[in-house]
Design a protein around this motif. Structure first.
Motif, PDB file in Angstrom:
ATOM      1  N   TRP A 122       0.837  -1.201   0.000  1.00 49.77           N
ATOM      2  CA  TRP A 122       0.000   0.000   0.000  1.00 49.77           C
ATOM      3  C   TRP A 122       0.869   1.247   0.000  1.00 49.77           C
ATOM      4  O   TRP A 122       0.511   2.260  -0.582  1.00 49.77           O
ATOM      5  CB  TRP A 122      -0.973  -0.008   1.186  1.00 49.77           C
TER       6      TRP A 122
ATOM      7  N   VAL B  74       0.547   4.419  -2.550  1.00 47.61           N
ATOM      8  CA  VAL B  74       0.383   5.810  -2.112  1.00 47.61           C
ATOM      9  C   VAL B  74       1.468   6.687  -2.735  1.00 47.61           C
ATOM     10  O   VAL B  74       1.191   7.809  -3.179  1.00 47.61           O
ATOM     11  CB  VAL B  74       0.386   5.926  -0.575  1.00 47.61           C
TER      12      VAL B  74
ATOM     13  N   CYS C  30      -5.316  -2.855  -0.078  1.00 49.44           N
ATOM     14  CA  CYS C  30      -6.520  -2.035   0.153  1.00 49.44           C
ATOM     15  C   CYS C  30      -6.689  -1.700   1.631  1.00 49.44           C
ATOM     16  O   CYS C  30      -7.011  -0.552   1.986  1.00 49.44           O
ATOM     17  CB  CYS C  30      -7.759  -2.756  -0.370  1.00 49.44           C
TER      18      CYS C  30
ATOM     19  N   LEU D  30      -4.055   0.896   2.606  1.00 50.48           N
ATOM     20  CA  LEU D  30      -4.408   2.189   2.029  1.00 50.48           C
ATOM     21  C   LEU D  30      -5.551   2.830   2.811  1.00 50.48           C
ATOM     22  O   LEU D  30      -5.481   4.013   3.161  1.00 50.48           O
ATOM     23  CB  LEU D  30      -4.794   2.022   0.557  1.00 50.48           C
TER      24      LEU D  30
ATOM     25  N   TRP E 183      -4.270   4.062   6.230  1.00 52.37           N
ATOM     26  CA  TRP E 183      -3.444   5.267   6.071  1.00 52.37           C
ATOM     27  C   TRP E 183      -4.327   6.483   5.801  1.00 52.37           C
ATOM     28  O   TRP E 183      -4.118   7.547   6.383  1.00 52.37           O
ATOM     29  CB  TRP E 183      -2.432   5.059   4.943  1.00 52.37           C
TER      30      TRP E 183
ATOM     31  N   ILE F 173      -9.353   9.109  -2.345  1.00 55.84           N
ATOM     32  CA  ILE F 173      -7.992   9.228  -2.883  1.00 55.84           C
ATOM     33  C   ILE F 173      -7.791  10.559  -3.609  1.00 55.84           C
ATOM     34  O   ILE F 173      -6.667  11.020  -3.758  1.00 55.84           O
ATOM     35  CB  ILE F 173      -7.606   8.047  -3.790  1.00 55.84           C
TER      36      ILE F 173
END
Length: 167
Positions: free
Chosen positions: A109, A113, A141, A144, A147, A156
């Protein structure tokens, strides 16, 4: 440009043109593809390489159908090259008009990013899925999402391209 124009004349679905890293800069090719009408760009593809030499036969690898050929170098080691090329595509006023898919060394992830911070609106994974299996996408996933929650992002879109103009 010519090939993308031909494809776009007949395409009935969105076209994503994949750019090679085997050039000094992907920007001129990316510009030509955008100007020819591609719907999106993706980068990078594998890097041409000689993966080694068989010291018993003295033949360079890979050896295919009786001939030495250049192989495709991929995986985490190409991530710095992919991030640099992604950045230059994202910084260009013409190539940044279309969505960009980040490819090259995306195995966690965190790598996803990084691509998104440098302009990718999505990422693609190949080598990591082959190495770790498709379950790795669940880890990607989940990491992400965790985070994003920690950083206060609800989508996103809040962080895509955040570092493009800062390099």
């Amino acid at each position: 440009r010519m090939v993308v124009e031909w494809v776009m004349e007949k395409a009935t679905i969105p076209v994503i043109t994949k750019l090679t890293p085997n050039v000094h800069s992907a920007v001129p090719t990316g510009k030509a593809c955008v100007e020819a009408g591609t719907n999106a760009l993706s980068l990078i593809n594998t890097i041409q390489s000689v993966t080694g030499i068989d010291l018993d036969t003295l033949v360079p690898n890979p050896y295919v159908a009786g001939k030495s050929v250049f192989g495709g170098y991929c995986g985490p080691a190409v991530k710095p090259i992919a991030l640099k090329m992604l950045t230059t595509i994202s910084q260009d006023p013409i190539t940044s008009r279309v969505p960009v898919s980040g490819i090259g060394g995306v195995n966690t992830w965190r790598a996803a990013v990084e691509c998104m911070l440098l302009g990718a609106s999505n990422v693609q994974v190949c080598t990591a899925a082959m190495k770790y299996g498709f379950r790795m996408r669940e880890d990607l996933c989940e990491g992400l999402n965790n985070w994003m929650t920690e950083k206060g992002y609800s989508t996103i879109l809040g962080f895509i391209g955040q570092w493009v103009g800062k390099l």
